[in-house]
Write an enzyme that holds these catalytic residues in place. Structure first.
Site, PDB file in Angstrom:
ATOM      1  N   GLN A   3     -10.406  -3.812  -3.077  1.00 35.54           N
ATOM      2  CA  GLN A   3     -11.836  -3.503  -2.717  1.00 35.54           C
ATOM      3  C   GLN A   3     -12.625  -3.746  -3.912  1.00 35.54           C
ATOM      4  O   GLN A   3     -13.989  -3.984  -3.575  1.00 35.54           O
ATOM      5  CB  GLN A   3     -11.567  -1.960  -2.530  1.00 35.54           C
ATOM      6  CG  GLN A   3     -12.860  -1.294  -2.109  1.00 35.54           C
ATOM      7  CD  GLN A   3     -13.075  -1.661  -0.531  1.00 35.54           C
ATOM      8  OE1 GLN A   3     -12.426  -1.660   0.331  1.00 35.54           O
ATOM      9  NE2 GLN A   3     -14.284  -2.080  -0.337  1.00 35.54           N
TER      10      GLN A   3
ATOM     11  N   HIS B 108      -7.384   0.353  -6.387  1.00 35.57           N
ATOM     12  CA  HIS B 108      -7.673  -0.402  -5.319  1.00 35.57           C
ATOM     13  C   HIS B 108      -8.215  -1.688  -5.708  1.00 35.57           C
ATOM     14  O   HIS B 108      -9.488  -2.113  -5.283  1.00 35.57           O
ATOM     15  CB  HIS B 108      -8.410   0.321  -4.192  1.00 35.57           C
ATOM     16  CG  HIS B 108      -8.407  -0.088  -2.729  1.00 35.57           C
ATOM     17  ND1 HIS B 108      -7.590  -1.272  -2.374  1.00 35.57           N
ATOM     18  CD2 HIS B 108      -9.074   0.275  -1.624  1.00 35.57           C
ATOM     19  CE1 HIS B 108      -7.847  -1.415  -1.058  1.00 35.57           C
ATOM     20  NE2 HIS B 108      -8.654  -0.567  -0.606  1.00 35.57           N
TER      21      HIS B 108
ATOM     22  N   CYS C 199     -16.404   1.873   0.914  1.00 37.40           N
ATOM     23  CA  CYS C 199     -15.282   0.977   1.249  1.00 37.40           C
ATOM     24  C   CYS C 199     -14.904   1.090   2.615  1.00 37.40           C
ATOM     25  O   CYS C 199     -14.088   0.252   3.119  1.00 37.40           O
ATOM     26  CB  CYS C 199     -14.133   1.344   0.284  1.00 37.40           C
ATOM     27  SG  CYS C 199     -13.573   2.918   0.329  1.00 37.40           S
TER      28      CYS C 199
ATOM     29  N   ASP D 225     -17.302   7.153  -1.450  1.00 35.67           N
ATOM     30  CA  ASP D 225     -16.059   6.890  -0.872  1.00 35.67           C
ATOM     31  C   ASP D 225     -15.749   8.389  -0.078  1.00 35.67           C
ATOM     32  O   ASP D 225     -16.539   9.287  -0.551  1.00 35.67           O
ATOM     33  CB  ASP D 225     -14.895   6.780  -1.828  1.00 35.67           C
ATOM     34  CG  ASP D 225     -13.657   6.513  -1.464  1.00 35.67           C
ATOM     35  OD1 ASP D 225     -13.123   6.265   0.024  1.00 35.67           O
ATOM     36  OD2 ASP D 225     -12.408   6.254  -2.330  1.00 35.67           O
TER      37      ASP D 225
ATOM     38  N   ARG E  30     -13.761  -8.333   2.104  1.00 36.74           N
ATOM     39  CA  ARG E  30     -12.414  -8.295   1.862  1.00 36.74           C
ATOM     40  C   ARG E  30     -11.494  -9.403   2.285  1.00 36.74           C
ATOM     41  O   ARG E  30     -10.550  -9.678   1.574  1.00 36.74           O
ATOM     42  CB  ARG E  30     -11.891  -6.932   2.800  1.00 36.74           C
ATOM     43  CG  ARG E  30     -12.421  -5.680   2.327  1.00 36.74           C
ATOM     44  CD  ARG E  30     -11.989  -5.161   0.899  1.00 36.74           C
ATOM     45  NE  ARG E  30     -10.818  -5.379   0.797  1.00 36.74           N
ATOM     46  CZ  ARG E  30      -9.614  -4.141   0.986  1.00 36.74           C
ATOM     47  NH1 ARG E  30     -10.374  -3.042   1.766  1.00 36.74           N
ATOM     48  NH2 ARG E  30      -8.330  -4.082   1.003  1.00 36.74           N
TER      49      ARG E  30
ATOM     50  N   ARG F 133       1.038  -1.022  -0.079  1.00 37.52           N
ATOM     51  CA  ARG F 133       0.043  -0.096   0.011  1.00 37.52           C
ATOM     52  C   ARG F 133       0.911   1.063   0.130  1.00 37.52           C
ATOM     53  O   ARG F 133       1.867   1.469   0.791  1.00 37.52           O
ATOM     54  CB  ARG F 133      -0.791  -0.114   1.132  1.00 37.52           C
ATOM     55  CG  ARG F 133      -1.609   1.457   1.432  1.00 37.52           C
ATOM     56  CD  ARG F 133      -2.746   1.330   2.309  1.00 37.52           C
ATOM     57  NE  ARG F 133      -3.885   0.604   1.900  1.00 37.52           N
ATOM     58  CZ  ARG F 133      -5.241   0.940   2.453  1.00 37.52           C
ATOM     59  NH1 ARG F 133      -5.508   1.736   3.268  1.00 37.52           N
ATOM     60  NH2 ARG F 133      -6.109   0.034   2.045  1.00 37.52           N
TER      61      ARG F 133
HETATM   62  N1   CP Z   1     -11.583   0.011   2.518  1.00 35.19           N
HETATM   63  C1   CP Z   1     -10.102  -0.024   3.093  1.00 35.19           C
HETATM   64  O1   CP Z   1      -9.023  -0.313   2.355  1.00 35.19           O
HETATM   65  O2   CP Z   1      -9.796   0.438   4.362  1.00 35.19           O
HETATM   66  P1   CP Z   1      -8.632   0.524   5.066  1.00 35.19           P
HETATM   67  O3   CP Z   1      -8.152   1.492   4.667  1.00 35.19           O
HETATM   68  O4   CP Z   1      -8.869   0.586   6.548  1.00 35.19           O
HETATM   69  O5   CP Z   1      -7.500  -0.683   4.951  1.00 35.19           O
HETATM   70  N1  NVA Z   2     -10.100   6.471  -1.665  1.00 38.62           N
HETATM   71  C1  NVA Z   2      -9.448   6.136  -0.382  1.00 38.62           C
HETATM   72  C2  NVA Z   2      -9.658   4.793   0.066  1.00 38.62           C
HETATM   73  C3  NVA Z   2      -9.461   4.436   1.303  1.00 38.62           C
HETATM   74  C4  NVA Z   2      -9.792   2.973   1.693  1.00 38.62           C
HETATM   75  C5  NVA Z   2      -8.149   6.710  -0.167  1.00 38.62           C
HETATM   76  O1  NVA Z   2      -7.273   6.452  -1.031  1.00 38.62           O
HETATM   77  O2  NVA Z   2      -7.839   6.996   1.072  1.00 38.62           O
END
Ligand code: CP
Ligand code: NVA
Length: 292
Positions: free
Chosen positions: A135, A132, A251, A211, A279, A105
């Site tokens: 997700q 993502h 999400c 989101d 997930r 990530r």
């Molecule tokens: N939806 C999601 O990816 O959540 P986190 O940022 O908590 O991993």
């Molecule tokens: N769009 C958000 C998703 C978090 C799971 C981000 O990138 O922060």
């Protein structure tokens, strides 16, 4: 046991999957959900390099590999020699000698691509600024669970054209659902059909998705984003324009009162907790598929 052969493959973007592979991942996820504790990956090691915050992704990957008989090793930039100047290629080379698979990530998608280039093990996108995919797989499974099929399903996306939208729309190309987004000018996701009027997007939609308005990395734009995205909140007034049985997904993490009202988030049309649970199941399917 169903099998999806993605042996040794990376998952950096949804587009790395063929339609049949995406479908089979969802089927395998359902099978693993029914029998969660099978030692299919006994002794396997999952590295989790997370340069951004995470609750669901971090814990669902950790719990998932444990349920499969393997172990997760959390890795943050600060504790690696990377933050003292060791190069990413050298880090990736060394990690590949200990780990079987690496979830990453990070901010720039190009950095994820560099991990994939230099690691000799499969690399999974655990979120970048661009995509993502884990997700999106969980979201597709959640919709399929509720509607029985994804064919011809209409998803309305409200608000920021985020990484989550990009992956959700790309997966629709593979699995046969349509996505229409309502976003203000300047917040459109590349390649996604976008309208300005939130009511137009939700008209006839089976699912309404949103989101955060302030993704990780966008914090410096917070004040302007709250102003620009205000008309795109998912609330009960907007939901009245969707199909009567339409449900809502997010999400998470959610910001009640910003992109979604609390009554909708916690109401009986919300699928967010099933979505969060999925997930776990789709990522287990992915781990089994790239490692066996
Ligand atoms: N939806 C999601 O990816 O959540 P986190 O940022 O908590 O991993
Ligand atoms: N769009 C958000 C998703 C978090 C799971 C981000 O990138 O922060």
């Amino acid at each position: 046991m169903l099998t999806v052969s993605l042996t040794g493959r990376d998952l950096l973007r949804v587009g790395d999957l063929a339609p049949a592979e995406a479908e089979a991942l969802l089927d395998l996820a359902v099978e693993l959900r029914e029998q969660p504790k099978q030692p299919l990956l006994a002794g396997a090691t999952l590295g989790m390099y997370f340069a951004k915050h995470s609750t669901r992704t971090r814990v669902s990957f950790s719990a998932g590999i444990a349920q499969l008989g393997g172990v997760a090793i959390p890795l943050t930039p600060e504790e690696l020699q990377l933050s003292r100047g060791e190069s990413l290629p050298d880090t990736a080379r060394a990690l590949s000698r200990y780990l079987d698979v690496l979830a990453v990530r990070t901010h720039a998608h190009a950095e994820l691509e560099a991990w994939a280039e230099w690691a000799s093990i499969p690399v999974i996108n655990a979120l970048t600024a661009d995509e993502h995919p884990c997700q999106a797989l969980a979201d597709a499974l959640t919709i399929r669970d509720r509607l029985g099929s994804l064919d011809g399903v209409l998803i309305a996306w409200l608000g920021d054209g985020s990484n989550v939208l990009v992956s959700l729309a790309a997966l629709g190309e593979l699995l046969g659902y349509d996505v229409v987004a309502a976003s203000p000018q300047g917040y459109e996701a590349p390649g996604v059909t976008t309208v300005r009027d939130p009511r137009e997007a939700v008209d006839g939609a089976d699912v309404v998705v949103t989101d955060t308005w302030i993704s990780m990395g966008d914090e410096h734009e917070r004040v302007q984003r709250l102003i620009d995205l205000e008309p795109y909140r998912v609330d009960s007034a907007l939901l009245a324009h969707a199909a009567p049985d339409a449900f809502v997904m997010h999400c998470l993490p959610a910001h009640p009162g910003e992109e979604i009202s609390a009554d909708v988030l916690y109401g009986d049309r919300s699928a967010v907790w099933d979505e969060a649970e999925n997930r776990l199941h789709v990522q287990k399917a992915l781990l089994v598929s790239v490692l066996t």
